[in-house]
Motif scaffolding. Structure first.
Motif, PDB file in Angstrom:
ATOM      1  N   ASP A   1       0.838  -1.286  -0.041  1.00  0.00           N
ATOM      2  CA  ASP A   1       0.168  -0.063   0.037  1.00  0.00           C
ATOM      3  C   ASP A   1       0.827   1.328   0.062  1.00  0.00           C
ATOM      4  OD1 ASP A   1      -2.481  -1.020  -0.191  1.00  0.00           O
ATOM      5  OD2 ASP A   1      -2.751  -1.438   2.112  1.00  0.00           O
ATOM      6  N   ASN A   2       2.001   1.157   0.650  1.00  0.00           N
ATOM      7  CA  ASN A   2       2.681   2.331   0.758  1.00  0.00           C
ATOM      8  C   ASN A   2       3.343   2.653  -0.711  1.00  0.00           C
ATOM      9  OD1 ASN A   2       2.515   2.933   3.545  1.00  0.00           O
ATOM     10  ND2 ASN A   2       4.501   1.946   4.016  1.00  0.00           N
TER      11      ASN A   2
ATOM     12  N   ASP B   1       0.809   4.473  -2.567  1.00  0.00           N
ATOM     13  CA  ASP B   1       0.725   5.697  -2.203  1.00  0.00           C
ATOM     14  C   ASP B   1       1.789   6.736  -2.760  1.00  0.00           C
ATOM     15  OD1 ASP B   1      -1.941   5.882  -1.126  1.00  0.00           O
ATOM     16  OD2 ASP B   1      -1.139   5.246   0.996  1.00  0.00           O
TER      17      ASP B   1
ATOM     18  N   ASP C   1      -1.865  13.730   3.131  1.00  0.00           N
ATOM     19  CA  ASP C   1      -2.567  12.456   3.640  1.00  0.00           C
ATOM     20  C   ASP C   1      -2.158  11.275   3.310  1.00  0.00           C
ATOM     21  OD1 ASP C   1      -4.139  14.299   4.725  1.00  0.00           O
ATOM     22  OD2 ASP C   1      -5.971  13.942   3.690  1.00  0.00           O
ATOM     23  N   ALA C   2      -1.374  11.044   2.061  1.00  0.00           N
ATOM     24  CA  ALA C   2      -1.036   9.687   1.523  1.00  0.00           C
ATOM     25  C   ALA C   2       0.428   9.564   2.336  1.00  0.00           C
ATOM     26  CB  ALA C   2      -0.909   9.843   0.129  1.00  0.00           C
TER      27      ALA C   2
ATOM     28  N   ARG D   1      -0.082   8.404   5.810  1.00  0.00           N
ATOM     29  CA  ARG D   1      -0.274   6.772   5.742  1.00  0.00           C
ATOM     30  C   ARG D   1       0.823   6.136   5.403  1.00  0.00           C
ATOM     31  NH1 ARG D   1      -4.616   8.601   2.381  1.00  0.00           N
ATOM     32  NH2 ARG D   1      -3.735   7.861   0.409  1.00  0.00           N
TER      33      ARG D   1
ATOM     34  N   ASP E   1       2.865   6.207   8.988  1.00  0.00           N
ATOM     35  CA  ASP E   1       2.080   5.321   9.986  1.00  0.00           C
ATOM     36  C   ASP E   1       2.306   3.969   9.684  1.00  0.00           C
ATOM     37  OD1 ASP E   1       0.552   5.607  12.056  1.00  0.00           O
ATOM     38  OD2 ASP E   1      -1.159   4.435  10.697  1.00  0.00           O
ATOM     39  N   ARG E   2       2.310   3.722   8.788  1.00  0.00           N
ATOM     40  CA  ARG E   2       2.430   2.101   8.282  1.00  0.00           C
ATOM     41  C   ARG E   2       3.758   1.580   8.584  1.00  0.00           C
ATOM     42  NH1 ARG E   2       0.049   3.072   3.009  1.00  0.00           N
ATOM     43  NH2 ARG E   2      -2.198   2.823   3.121  1.00  0.00           N
TER      44      ARG E   2
ATOM     45  N   ARG F   1       3.469  14.174  10.158  1.00  0.00           N
ATOM     46  CA  ARG F   1       2.183  14.621  10.554  1.00  0.00           C
ATOM     47  C   ARG F   1       2.128  16.061  10.660  1.00  0.00           C
ATOM     48  NH1 ARG F   1      -1.741  16.354  11.587  1.00  0.00           N
ATOM     49  NH2 ARG F   1      -3.489  15.547  12.974  1.00  0.00           N
TER      50      ARG F   1
ATOM     51  N   ARG G   1       0.715  17.832   7.429  1.00  0.00           N
ATOM     52  CA  ARG G   1      -0.594  18.066   7.052  1.00  0.00           C
ATOM     53  C   ARG G   1      -1.343  19.263   7.649  1.00  0.00           C
ATOM     54  NH1 ARG G   1      -3.564  13.229   9.616  1.00  0.00           N
ATOM     55  NH2 ARG G   1      -5.335  13.860   8.222  1.00  0.00           N
TER      56      ARG G   1
END
Length: 396
Positions: free
Chosen positions: A296-297, A300, A334-335, A338, A341-342, A366, A369
């Motif tokens: 997923d990373n 993104d 936002d991507a 994510r 965070d992952r 963070r 954003r």
């Protein structure tokens, strides 16, 4: 990951910047001179001296003083962001990069010699003074709430007000101060160029924030009886909001470029960890719960790179690109959050410790954003645009 270099010169410079960041800059990430309020001035100058010697200082500005195209700039700044110290070392960091762009576009020859050249040369940092304390009702995401005033006096102006979250104010050499001119409610503002330090501009305190990568940190600043001459007006009086639009979209997109580099590095670290750390008889990456997060990373990161280049191409047509840059800022910030965070999740306890850089990458992304407009403000602006378009076509 898709990282195009649209011209031979951007390809060559991007490759040199990446090699410099990986080989020279990354080892400095554990240097004791990296403080909670950013790297010390000593470390900044040391890194820039090495960048100058390597021929990668201010790489997005050409020898004739012209700025690379936005697509070319994207190729270079993505690579500079592979370390939090990279943009600082090669002089592509905020707010300097955006301030250089603005002064280069609207500054007079005399202003460029006095204020722009030292910043381009990496000899001094700059600060952009716009945001004001929320508790005092000052400007933030809504610049029309600007409370700092500039009043005409003989031969110049007197400026008074308070500013907050001013990145790099502590230790900066050049300042761009945004102040309201004219009557309240008239929505007029002017930008002023200021030599720093100045006794009329006082750092009340450097704020403790979630991020820690910007030299000088983010300061609460009092401006008391600051006197400037007419030749320190950047552009024309009362046109500050219009000039802010010139700076806004490219600077917003440059943030996306640099943070893409940071998130790419986080993915590298997390992937290496997942390939070597074993649990339940096999490497973490072979467990779908982990491997799918890294997949997923990759998606993104690819989408973010494409969004950045799309917006850069729009800016290169001469468009202000406000809508496109808002879309890019929302999608990319936002991507990348994510992704960060992952990466923390994949690395477990190691991901929340300071034993790798992933913990800092998470904190820095963070904050991204919020900087240059929170996601919600950009979505609100885009929704207003959609409404105007729909109403203009008679749609309900």
């Amino acid at each position: 990951m898709y990282t195009p270099c649209p011209t031979p010169r951007s390809q060559a410079m991007a490759d040199r910047v990446e090699a410099f960041v990986r080989d020279v800059v990354i080892p400095y990430e554990t240097d004791a001179r990296c403080t909670p309020h950013g790297p010390t001035e000593e470390l900044v100058l040391e890194l820039r001296a090495k960048a100058r010697a390597a021929g990668v200082l201010t790489p997005h500005i050409l020898e004739d003083g012209q700025h690379m195209s936005q697509l070319e700039t994207a190729a270079v700044l993505k690579r500079s962001g592979l370390s939090m110290l990279g943009p600082i070392a090669v002089n592509t960091a905020a707010p300097d990069e955006g301030n250089m762009f603005l002064m280069g576009r609207i500054g007079t020859p005399a202003q460029k010699a006095r204020f722009l050249e030292p910043v381009v040369a990496g000899e001094g940092r700059s600060a952009f003074f716009m945001t004001e304390p929320a508790e005092e009702g000052g400007a933030g995401s809504d610049p029309s709430m600007l409370m700092t005033t500039a009043v005409r006096i003989d031969g110049g102006w007197r400026i008074d007000g308070r500013k907050t979250f001013i990145t790099g104010a502590q230790g900066a050499r050049v300042g761009i101060v945004m102040a309201r001119t004219g009557e309240a409610g008239k929505n007029k503002a002017t930008m002023f160029l200021v030599d720093l330090p100045n006794p009329a501009i006082r750092v009340e305190r450097v704020l403790d924030t979630i991020d820690s990568s910007m030299p000088g940190g983010h300061s609460l600043v009092a401006i008391d009886n600051l006197r400037v001459n007419d030749d320190q007006v950047l552009g024309e009086a009362d046109e500050g909001f219009r000039y802010a639009q010139i700076r806004l979209a490219p600077a917003r997109l440059s943030h996306c470029m640099r943070w893409l580099g940071v998130a790419t590095r986080a993915q590298e670290v997390a992937t290496a960890y997942a390939c070597t750390r074993k649990a339940f008889g096999k490497p973490l990456i072979d467990h779908e719960g982990v491997g799918f997060m890294l997949a997923d990373n990759a998606i993104d990161l690819q989408q973010s790179a494409l969004m950045i280049d799309w917006c850069a191409g729009v800016l290169d047509t001469g468009s202000l690109g406000n809508v496109e840059s808002s879309m890019a800022k929302v999608a990319v910030s936002d991507a990348l959050f994510r992704v960060a965070d992952r990466c923390v999740q994949v690395m477990g306890g190691t991901g929340v410790s300071k034993s790798t850089m992933v913990e800092q990458f998470f904190r820095e992304i963070r904050a991204f954003r919020i900087y240059d407009g929170p996601t919600e403000v950009h979505k609100w602006s885009l929704a207003k645009k959609l409404k105007r378009t729909a109403m203009g076509h008679g749609d309900s």
